[in-house]
Design a protein around this motif. Structure first.
Motif, PDB file in Angstrom:
ATOM      1  N   ALA A 112       0.841  -1.192   0.000  1.00 40.98           N
ATOM      2  CA  ALA A 112       0.000   0.000   0.000  1.00 40.98           C
ATOM      3  C   ALA A 112       0.883   1.251   0.000  1.00 40.98           C
ATOM      4  N   TRP A 113       0.278   2.367  -0.411  1.00 37.10           N
ATOM      5  CA  TRP A 113       1.029   3.614  -0.389  1.00 37.10           C
ATOM      6  C   TRP A 113       0.075   4.769  -0.142  1.00 37.10           C
ATOM      7  N   ARG A 114       0.334   5.620   0.866  1.00 36.10           N
ATOM      8  CA  ARG A 114       1.582   5.696   1.587  1.00 36.10           C
ATOM      9  C   ARG A 114       1.674   4.653   2.678  1.00 36.10           C
ATOM     10  N   VAL A 131       4.681  -2.388  -7.015  1.00 38.61           N
ATOM     11  CA  VAL A 131       3.233  -2.365  -7.230  1.00 38.61           C
ATOM     12  C   VAL A 131       2.623  -1.604  -6.064  1.00 38.61           C
ATOM     13  N   GLN A 132       2.348  -0.320  -6.280  1.00 37.31           N
ATOM     14  CA  GLN A 132       1.830   0.544  -5.222  1.00 37.31           C
ATOM     15  C   GLN A 132       0.324   0.698  -5.362  1.00 37.31           C
ATOM     16  N   VAL A 133      -0.395   0.440  -4.281  1.00 33.64           N
ATOM     17  CA  VAL A 133      -1.852   0.552  -4.281  1.00 33.64           C
ATOM     18  C   VAL A 133      -2.240   1.660  -3.306  1.00 33.64           C
ATOM     19  N   PRO A 134      -2.899   2.712  -3.783  1.00 38.04           N
ATOM     20  CA  PRO A 134      -3.190   3.856  -2.912  1.00 38.04           C
ATOM     21  C   PRO A 134      -4.068   3.489  -1.719  1.00 38.04           C
ATOM     22  N   GLY A 151      -8.123  -3.663  -3.432  1.00 34.62           N
ATOM     23  CA  GLY A 151      -7.298  -3.095  -4.494  1.00 34.62           C
ATOM     24  C   GLY A 151      -5.938  -3.754  -4.564  1.00 34.62           C
ATOM     25  N   LEU A 152      -5.384  -4.071  -3.409  1.00 38.89           N
ATOM     26  CA  LEU A 152      -4.084  -4.737  -3.374  1.00 38.89           C
ATOM     27  C   LEU A 152      -4.188  -6.126  -3.994  1.00 38.89           C
ATOM     28  N   VAL A 162       6.148 -10.959  -3.595  1.00 38.25           N
ATOM     29  CA  VAL A 162       5.974 -10.603  -2.183  1.00 38.25           C
ATOM     30  C   VAL A 162       4.957  -9.474  -2.066  1.00 38.25           C
ATOM     31  N   VAL A 163       4.083  -9.582  -1.055  1.00 42.74           N
ATOM     32  CA  VAL A 163       3.158  -8.508  -0.687  1.00 42.74           C
ATOM     33  C   VAL A 163       3.479  -8.097   0.743  1.00 42.74           C
TER      34      VAL A 163
END
Length: 371
Positions: A112-114, A131-134, A151-152, A162-163
């Protein structure tokens, strides 16, 4: 001319919290307050100090490379086999080891991001695909501050190795609940390793926020990452650990371990800290009580502070973030700004938090006067 890899040249420098003594000298005050690095304000535990003094005379020798006593203590504490445990020089070093062990160049590293600022740097150094998911707004609406697990999950593909799920999330302090996290873990393909990054687990007070060490049971593609730097008060000694349901995961992480990186002093201190868990819990209770007071005080000032499950609070100040952080520093209070997004404020002692609130009020008054 010898040049580093392009990916390394492009890395931003890691920004640690500013030294309060340096700031105090710079602005000419007796003392500055540091609420930037999520350290606990308590001194080292008495048993830790004693353990350090006992091994200090042996530091001419290498430490136990396998951290056998510490590994055994962790295995006993969590009810796992020693083969399911890997130790490292802080949780962040274990994250690097995980990346080295599992993420090839071009493969996916999802998060996730941030979230924790090291995640994209790990991907960049490894040559991985980040792979950034807001984040999304939490249950109460407002600014984005919570993991979007759906979303992730949708962002994963066959090349995602890896997650990383930071729970509670750094820097927002929010946490995902049991039902959502269990559903997510069961839906992630078994070929993808899920790392539950729980650096702040000890500060969780919401009973619906699950303990990752429980959720990893029966899920061989799940591992849990913890640290002694926060609640246990060993930030200056750097000790972290990974617990894996599948011993092969811990073994792979141990293979990327830098030899002797967990010092003799750090190992002894961590063992002593584990034996002092009742004292640690009492300290954590003080931190969470002060967190509630600080949160209420900020909400009384009209700030949309989400419920934090960590030892910090998050102020979603948006474009005002850098300006407010600089104004606080000029008043001898150091916080952690994330430009354009928000301000992370460590829960300090009541006196430190009162100093922050007073400075925050002054900054708000100046802004109001400016119109």
């Amino acid at each position: 001319m010898v040049s580093p890899r392009a990916a390394v040249s492009a890395l931003p420098a890691y920004r640690p919290g500013r030294n309060p003594a340096d700031l105090a000298r710079e602005i000419g005050v007796p003392r500055a307050v540091k609420l930037a690095s999520n350290e606990v304000a308590f001194p080292p535990l008495p048993a830790v100090v004693q353990a350090i003094s006992q091994v200090a005379g042996e530091t001419n020798r290498y430490p136990d490379n396998g951290a056998g006593v510490l590994t055994g203590a962790l295995a006993t504490r969590y009810g796992v086999a020693p083969e399911q445990v890997a130790t490292g020089c802080g949780a962040v070093t274990l994250l690097q080891q995980i990346t080295q062990a599992y993420v090839e160049p071009g493969a996916g590293l999802a998060y996730a991001w941030r979230s924790f600022e090291m995640y994209p740097l790990l991907a960049q150094v490894a040559g991985a695909r980040a792979v950034q998911v807001p984040l999304v707004p939490g249950a109460g609406g407002g600014p984005a501050d919570t993991h979007d697990l759906d979303g992730l999950l949708a962002a994963l593909d066959d090349d995602t190795r890896v997650v990383l799920v930071c729970n509670p999330n750094n820097p927002t302090g929010t946490a995902v609940r049991r039902a959502q996290l269990e559903a997510f873990l069961d839906a992630v393909p078994p070929s993808t390793l899920v790392v539950l990054d729980e650096a702040y687990r000890e500060f969780v007070t919401d009973p619906d926020v699950p303990d990752g060490t429980e959720l990893m049971r029966g899920r061989p593609h799940v591992a849990v990452l913890r640290t002694f730097s926060k609640a246990w008060g060993l930030a200056g000694l750097r000790v972290g650990y990974l617990l894996a349901e599948d011993p092969a995961v811990a073994e792979a992480v141990r293979k990327t371990h830098v030899p002797f990186s967990v010092s003799m002093v750090a190992q002894a201190a961590a063992v002593a800290a584990l034996a002092s868990e009742d004292e640690v819990r009492a300290r954590v209770d003080e931190v969470t009580a002060e967190r509630a007071r600080l949160t209420a005080a900020l909400r009384d000032r009209g700030q949309p502070v989400a419920d934090s499950q960590a030892n910090f609070v998050w102020l979603p100040l948006g474009e005002r973030t850098a300006e407010v952080a600089a104004a606080l520093e000029s008043r001898a209070v150091i916080t952690r700004p994330f430009a354009g997004e928000g301000l992370r404020v460590t829960v300090g002692t009541p006196e430190e938090d009162d100093a922050f609130l007073a400075a925050f009020d002054e900054v708000a008054a100046v802004a109001a006067a400016r119109g």
